[in-house]
Design an enzyme around this catalytic site. Sequence first.
Site, mmCIF file in Angstrom:
data_model
loop_
_atom_site.group_PDB
_atom_site.id
_atom_site.type_symbol
_atom_site.label_atom_id
_atom_site.label_comp_id
_atom_site.label_asym_id
_atom_site.label_seq_id
_atom_site.Cartn_x
_atom_site.Cartn_y
_atom_site.Cartn_z
ATOM 1 N N TYR A 73 -1.911 -0.911 1.078
ATOM 2 C CA TYR A 73 -0.479 -1.074 1.348
ATOM 3 C C TYR A 73 0.298 -1.145 0.044
ATOM 4 O O TYR A 73 1.323 -0.472 -0.126
ATOM 5 C CB TYR A 73 -0.262 -2.336 2.178
ATOM 6 C CG TYR A 73 1.182 -2.621 2.511
ATOM 7 C CD1 TYR A 73 1.837 -1.901 3.508
ATOM 8 C CD2 TYR A 73 1.891 -3.606 1.821
ATOM 9 C CE1 TYR A 73 3.155 -2.169 3.821
ATOM 10 C CE2 TYR A 73 3.213 -3.877 2.133
ATOM 11 C CZ TYR A 73 3.842 -3.154 3.124
ATOM 12 O OH TYR A 73 5.153 -3.410 3.428
ATOM 13 N N SER A 76 8.139 -9.040 12.909
ATOM 14 C CA SER A 76 8.038 -7.703 13.496
ATOM 15 C C SER A 76 6.580 -7.482 13.853
ATOM 16 O O SER A 76 5.740 -8.359 13.651
ATOM 17 C CB SER A 76 8.503 -6.636 12.494
ATOM 18 O OG SER A 76 7.636 -6.595 11.377
#
Length: 234
Positions: free
Chosen positions: A156, A191
């Site tokens: 990431y 989220s």
Amino acid sequence: MRHGDRTALVTGGARGIGLEIARQLADRGLRVLVGARGAAAAEEACRALGPAALPLALDVTSAASVREAVGSARELTGGIDVLVNNAGVSLDGPLRPPYFDEDVLRETLDTNLAGAWRVAEAVVPGMVEAGYGRVVNLTSSYGSLSLMDSGRHPAYRVSKTALNALTRMLAAELAGTGVLVNAADPGWTRSGMGGPSAPRGPAEGADTPVWLATLPEGDGTTGGLFADRRPLPW
């Protein structure tokens, strides 16, 4: 702006930060194309957002899907003035450098870097022709070389560092065309990716991307990385 004066495309716009970005852009008078891999998810999001939103089936990992989606968008709206590259994944397990999972790295880069690049390639030439455009790449402080202090979430991090480099290159290439390119760190936001324990709500996370997406004409802000509307070091 009056409704319909500008059109924005938000990738990964059917949920989380993307959905909130789409909502805030619609509230500011833009027509919003909600991009999502699943057409049903995009349609459901648009029902919640109202008449300013249009669904767009879009898989950023597929060049054919990107071409088809952008072609459909042009037929629907005449052009795309604002691109928010929000679609992204975080797939890392416990491995840290020097160890890595090659499949995870490949899939992460395909979405977080190449996905944003594919959509920009399809959309930006039309912006240059029109003499106006706003491109916002959703990134993370995890991708900042200056702030990097651990090897957690390696794929990431590397993908966001690469996306930051793409932001800088695009901004340099498009200088003077009326197209502004910036990167936004929404912070740790509740989220699907950030999880339910994140301290920031979607509205707070969406604020900086929306600010950059709606920079007024005459504003020369480009090639920057921002969090809470303030510059971050690359």
